[in-house]
Write a protein that holds these residues in place. Structure first.
Motif, PDB file in Angstrom:
ATOM      1  N   PRO A  47      50.972  49.329  33.565  1.00  6.28           N
ATOM      2  CA  PRO A  47      50.171  48.251  33.788  1.00  6.28           C
ATOM      3  C   PRO A  47      49.326  48.097  35.004  1.00  6.28           C
ATOM      4  O   PRO A  47      48.220  47.727  34.898  1.00  6.28           O
ATOM      5  N   GLU A  48      49.770  48.771  36.073  1.00  8.64           N
ATOM      6  CA  GLU A  48      49.034  48.917  37.400  1.00  8.64           C
ATOM      7  C   GLU A  48      47.859  49.771  37.270  1.00  8.64           C
ATOM      8  O   GLU A  48      46.698  49.570  37.979  1.00  8.64           O
ATOM      9  N   ARG A  49      47.945  50.706  36.177  1.00  7.29           N
ATOM     10  CA  ARG A  49      46.659  51.600  36.115  1.00  7.29           C
ATOM     11  C   ARG A  49      45.530  50.676  35.463  1.00  7.29           C
ATOM     12  O   ARG A  49      44.481  51.369  35.466  1.00  7.29           O
ATOM     13  N   MET A  50      45.703  49.728  34.844  1.00  2.86           N
ATOM     14  CA  MET A  50      44.590  48.817  34.171  1.00  2.86           C
ATOM     15  C   MET A  50      43.714  47.924  35.252  1.00  2.86           C
ATOM     16  O   MET A  50      42.727  47.427  34.861  1.00  2.86           O
ATOM     17  N   ARG A  51      44.106  47.942  36.551  1.00  2.21           N
ATOM     18  CA  ARG A  51      43.554  47.052  37.480  1.00  2.21           C
ATOM     19  C   ARG A  51      42.105  47.525  37.919  1.00  2.21           C
ATOM     20  O   ARG A  51      41.648  48.608  37.570  1.00  2.21           O
ATOM     21  N   GLN A  52      41.082  46.542  37.736  1.00  5.12           N
ATOM     22  CA  GLN A  52      39.632  46.867  38.055  1.00  5.12           C
ATOM     23  C   GLN A  52      39.057  46.205  39.225  1.00  5.12           C
ATOM     24  O   GLN A  52      39.996  45.373  39.798  1.00  5.12           O
ATOM     25  N   PRO A  53      37.846  46.523  39.692  1.00  9.02           N
ATOM     26  CA  PRO A  53      37.421  45.757  40.782  1.00  9.02           C
ATOM     27  C   PRO A  53      37.085  44.164  40.607  1.00  9.02           C
ATOM     28  O   PRO A  53      37.134  44.007  39.628  1.00  9.02           O
ATOM     29  N   ASP A  54      37.655  43.637  41.555  1.00  7.44           N
ATOM     30  CA  ASP A  54      37.272  42.124  41.322  1.00  7.44           C
ATOM     31  C   ASP A  54      35.780  41.732  41.030  1.00  7.44           C
ATOM     32  O   ASP A  54      34.850  42.287  41.790  1.00  7.44           O
ATOM     33  N   LEU A  55      35.767  40.829  40.244  1.00  4.60           N
ATOM     34  CA  LEU A  55      34.401  40.125  39.938  1.00  4.60           C
ATOM     35  C   LEU A  55      33.881  39.447  41.046  1.00  4.60           C
ATOM     36  O   LEU A  55      34.548  38.909  41.837  1.00  4.60           O
ATOM     37  N   SER A  56      32.432  39.432  41.609  1.00  4.94           N
ATOM     38  CA  SER A  56      31.973  39.197  42.681  1.00  4.94           C
ATOM     39  C   SER A  56      32.063  37.398  42.459  1.00  4.94           C
ATOM     40  O   SER A  56      31.562  36.977  41.164  1.00  4.94           O
ATOM     41  N   GLY A  57      32.347  36.727  43.549  1.00 10.13           N
ATOM     42  CA  GLY A  57      32.306  35.288  43.538  1.00 10.13           C
ATOM     43  C   GLY A  57      30.876  34.999  43.847  1.00 10.13           C
ATOM     44  O   GLY A  57      31.001  33.378  43.666  1.00 10.13           O
ATOM     45  N   GLY A  58      29.944  35.425  44.091  1.00 11.45           N
ATOM     46  CA  GLY A  58      28.765  34.981  44.365  1.00 11.45           C
ATOM     47  C   GLY A  58      28.552  34.747  45.885  1.00 11.45           C
ATOM     48  O   GLY A  58      29.314  34.774  46.577  1.00 11.45           O
ATOM     49  N   ASP A  59      27.238  34.202  46.139  1.00  9.31           N
ATOM     50  CA  ASP A  59      27.127  33.771  47.264  1.00  9.31           C
ATOM     51  C   ASP A  59      27.155  34.900  48.379  1.00  9.31           C
ATOM     52  O   ASP A  59      27.783  35.168  49.519  1.00  9.31           O
TER      53      ASP A  59
END
Length: 328
Positions: free
Chosen positions: A207-219
């Motif tokens: 499962p750890e291979r499924m990690r993706q970059p975090d979505l931007s929180g804006g601002d």
């Protein structure tokens, strides 16, 4: 129908209105693909939508079919937009194992003004609002709903955000719609619709291979740097090479497209699942709804001694004599 795919010999193609599950073991990818023809045509012809609205409905139907056929239980998937644009509502639902229906609501004046200005992209027609995915497992189970804002240029992009936020599975969605103009057997002009789509998901054993970059929180927030798994990167790039025409062209077909994309990695297709244009409404169901209304509410709906109810999905009109319906 039997046909030949290079390297595989004779092959029984699924054809239109059949969802094809597939797996690419070499890339740890699973997914579903579909081409819709007569089923989609029946839905759109029934409502005679303006062309930009018909395209939105067609894309929503494809997305709903691709996701709904993955349900492993008796229930329903509802995909719905709700927004402030000229097309303020588009909804499609898939009831297991194979029933699909859809409709859209729009403001005719606002839609025509948008068309006159050339503003017919999805984000221009829908405006600001939400895309909701609702899973209904029946009266005795709690509904699940995932909601994402309509802040993408297409349903493809918006659906991708949903998977990132709600399921956290690396997912690539492709959708395509084609308007066909030809002639029938008598030589008369004929208008038809086709659509197609694919959902590919990265499902490795670790499962750890499924990690993706975090979505931007804006601002001005920055995404965390995170290396994308090489296999998923390869699969994602392959899916992105799909041309819209390939998704809808009946001479390409779902299996040929899958072979073109993944044959070097070894693609396996599973038995196709048929989907049908079938509404869930019935005279009995509508009568039960009317019977649950108060006498005052019933009186407001009576015209010339009768009550008429038209299903928004299939446009079937049910007429009841006022004496047929009694409040509970």
């Amino acid at each position: 129908m039997m046909d030949t795919i290079p390297g595989l010999g004779q092959f029984d193609f699924a054809g239109d209105d059949h969802v094809v599950p597939f797996q690419v073991e070499g890339l740890d990818v699973r997914g579903r693909a579909v081409q819709l023809g007569p089923m989609l045509d029946a839905i759109l012809e029934r409502h005679n939508y303006p062309l930009p609205v018909a395209r939105l409905v067609a894309e929503t139907v494809v997305l709903t079919v691709l996701l709904g056929t993955s349900l492993k239980f008796e229930g329903k998937l509802i995909v719905q937009t709700k927004s402030d644009g000229p097309v303020d509502l588009v909804v499609a639902d898939f009831a297991t194992p194979d029933r699909v229906r859809a409709y859209a609501r729009f403001d005719e004046a606002a839609l025509q003004a948008a068309i006159d200005k050339g503003e017919t992209l999805p984000q221009q027609l829908l405006g600001e609002g939400i895309l909701a995915f609702t899973i209904d497992q029946g009266a005795h189970m709690q509904r699940y709903q995932g909601i994402v804002p309509l802040d993408g240029a297409s349903l493809e992009e918006i659906a991708g955000v949903y998977f990132r936020q709600s399921e956290q599975i690396p997912t690539k969605v492709r959708l395509g719609v084609a308007e066909l103009l030809d002639r029938d057997e008598q030589g008369k002009p004929r208008h038809r619709w086709r659509a197609g789509g694919m959902v590919a998901q990265f499902l490795p054993e670790a499962p750890e291979r499924m990690r993706q970059p975090d979505l931007s929180g804006g601002d001005g927030a920055q995404e965390h740097e995170l290396e994308i798994d090489d296999l998923w990167d390869e699969a994602r790039v392959m899916v992105e090479t799909i041309d819209a025409d390939e998704l809808t062209d009946p001479t390409v077909g779902t299996e040929r497209l899958l072979y073109r994309l993944f044959h070097e990695r070894g693609v396996r297709v599973y038995p196709p699942q048929a989907v049908y244009d079938r509404c869930a409404c019935s005279r009995e169901k509508i009568r039960d709804v009317l019977a649950s209304l108060s006498q005052e509410e019933l009186d407001e709906t009576v015209e010339e001694g009768a009550i008429s109810v038209t299903c928004e999905f299939c446009s079937t009109t049910y007429r009841f004599e006022a004496t047929e319906v009694r409040p509970q």
